[in-house]
Write an enzyme that holds these catalytic residues in place. Sequence first.
Site, PDB file in Angstrom:
ATOM      1  CG  ASN A 127      25.048  21.833 -11.151  1.00  0.00           C
ATOM      2  OD1 ASN A 127      25.336  22.087  -9.995  1.00  0.00           O
ATOM      3  ND2 ASN A 127      25.928  21.367 -12.031  1.00  0.00           N
TER       4      ASN A 127
ATOM      5  NE  ARG B 207      29.951  26.643 -10.201  1.00  0.00           N
ATOM      6  CZ  ARG B 207      29.765  25.393 -10.616  1.00  0.00           C
ATOM      7  NH1 ARG B 207      29.280  25.163 -11.830  1.00  0.00           N
ATOM      8  NH2 ARG B 207      30.086  24.364  -9.840  1.00  0.00           N
TER       9      ARG B 207
ATOM     10  CB  VAL C 139      28.629  20.091  -7.351  1.00  0.00           C
ATOM     11  CG1 VAL C 139      27.585  19.334  -6.529  1.00  0.00           C
ATOM     12  CG2 VAL C 139      28.084  21.444  -7.776  1.00  0.00           C
ATOM     13  CD  GLN C 140      31.281  16.893  -9.856  1.00  0.00           C
ATOM     14  OE1 GLN C 140      31.362  18.092  -9.544  1.00  0.00           O
ATOM     15  NE2 GLN C 140      30.898  16.502 -11.061  1.00  0.00           N
TER      16      GLN C 140
ATOM     17  CG  HIS D 143      22.830  25.179 -14.704  1.00  0.00           C
ATOM     18  ND1 HIS D 143      24.123  25.033 -14.264  1.00  0.00           N
ATOM     19  CD2 HIS D 143      22.457  23.962 -15.178  1.00  0.00           C
ATOM     20  CE1 HIS D 143      24.522  23.791 -14.468  1.00  0.00           C
ATOM     21  NE2 HIS D 143      23.532  23.120 -15.020  1.00  0.00           N
TER      22      HIS D 143
ATOM     23  CB  THR E   4      -3.166  -3.030  -0.368  1.00  0.00           C
ATOM     24  OG1 THR E   4      -4.389  -2.725  -1.021  1.00  0.00           O
ATOM     25  CG2 THR E   4      -2.326  -3.950  -1.246  1.00  0.00           C
ATOM     26  CG  ASP E   5      -8.780  -1.371   3.219  1.00  0.00           C
ATOM     27  OD1 ASP E   5      -8.713  -0.167   2.926  1.00  0.00           O
ATOM     28  OD2 ASP E   5      -9.520  -1.820   4.118  1.00  0.00           O
TER      29      ASP E   5
ATOM     30  CE  LYS F 193      -4.472   1.172   0.380  1.00  0.00           C
ATOM     31  NZ  LYS F 193      -5.506   0.630  -0.527  1.00  0.00           N
TER      32      LYS F 193
ATOM     33  CG  PHE G  85      33.048  23.581 -13.087  1.00  0.00           C
ATOM     34  CD1 PHE G  85      33.459  22.482 -12.350  1.00  0.00           C
ATOM     35  CD2 PHE G  85      32.668  23.392 -14.407  1.00  0.00           C
ATOM     36  CE1 PHE G  85      33.484  21.218 -12.907  1.00  0.00           C
ATOM     37  CE2 PHE G  85      32.698  22.129 -14.985  1.00  0.00           C
ATOM     38  CZ  PHE G  85      33.108  21.041 -14.226  1.00  0.00           C
TER      39      PHE G  85
END
Length: 308
Positions: free
Chosen positions: A255, A177, A228-229, A257, A58-59, A11, A160
């Site tokens: 990202n 940036r 970022v890495q 941008h 599932t109920d 569910k 970068f």
Amino acid sequence: MVNLSAARYGKDNIRVYKVHRDEQAATQDVVEMTVGVLLQGDFETFYTQPDNSVVVATDSMKNTVYILAKQHPVSPPERFGSIVASHFVETYQHIHSAQVKIIVHKWTRMTVDGKPHPHSFLRDGSDTRNVEVVATEGKGIDIRSAIAGLLVLKSTGSAFHGFIRDEYTTLSDVSDRVLSTEIDCGWVWDTFATLQDVEAAVRKFDEAWKNAREITTGTFAKDDSASVQNTMYKMCEQILSAVPMVKAVDYSLPNKHYFEIDLSWHKGLKNTGKDAEVYAPQSNPNGLIQCTVSRSEKVLHANVEQRL
């Protein structure tokens, strides 16, 4: 000849809201969650034959979540997810594994007239606290905690440059940036042998979430980011150092941008480089950076977005 090679069912999108009333303090606390349950076990005939005798409806799963939410604390979500997952494995002999996913939606107490209001709340962000719990018969309980959808931006302090240049490259080197991303950060706990072990560690879950959030936002803000890495790797290292019971940390950072707009065509108006003030936010395409940092595993997997 064909055979059923994998099957699970459950569910999804069970909406739960719980209020805790402190009569002495005359305050109330609220928790709102979206819960998903998936079961695995010996129910091949459910698929291959017109036989529903092995089916937990599932109920019934939905009802179980509501009943357990009434009978047990729902915070932290790691504990409640473990309670729900363990219930299905322990209650039904033919169910061998239960996965429970919980999304906790934010409700932050209002400040009214300079004081915390006893029973009024606001949603001050779209980020969520997420948990995935898998209880497996004979193997214990695996938990992945996460921060999801945390949108952040800094207007400087990111660069970068020095990347590969060839016949496919048009991107310019950038020494400064705008850096923005929507943070998805997860941390995987050492396997818990029993539900009692989860209960014993209950305070550590909130502490880890607080540490992960503070490390993530603090590193994002303060790091003079070369990429970022590199920034996300620093985040992972710090979380692993802060939370000894966590064995792996993963990030997924798209990202967001913001491109400079060249306005020199209008009367020589300068708006690039150090003169840039007006930018055009971009929706797509976007970079997507992911990594998983573990305590002992040295192999870099092709799929770094492995989940429980």
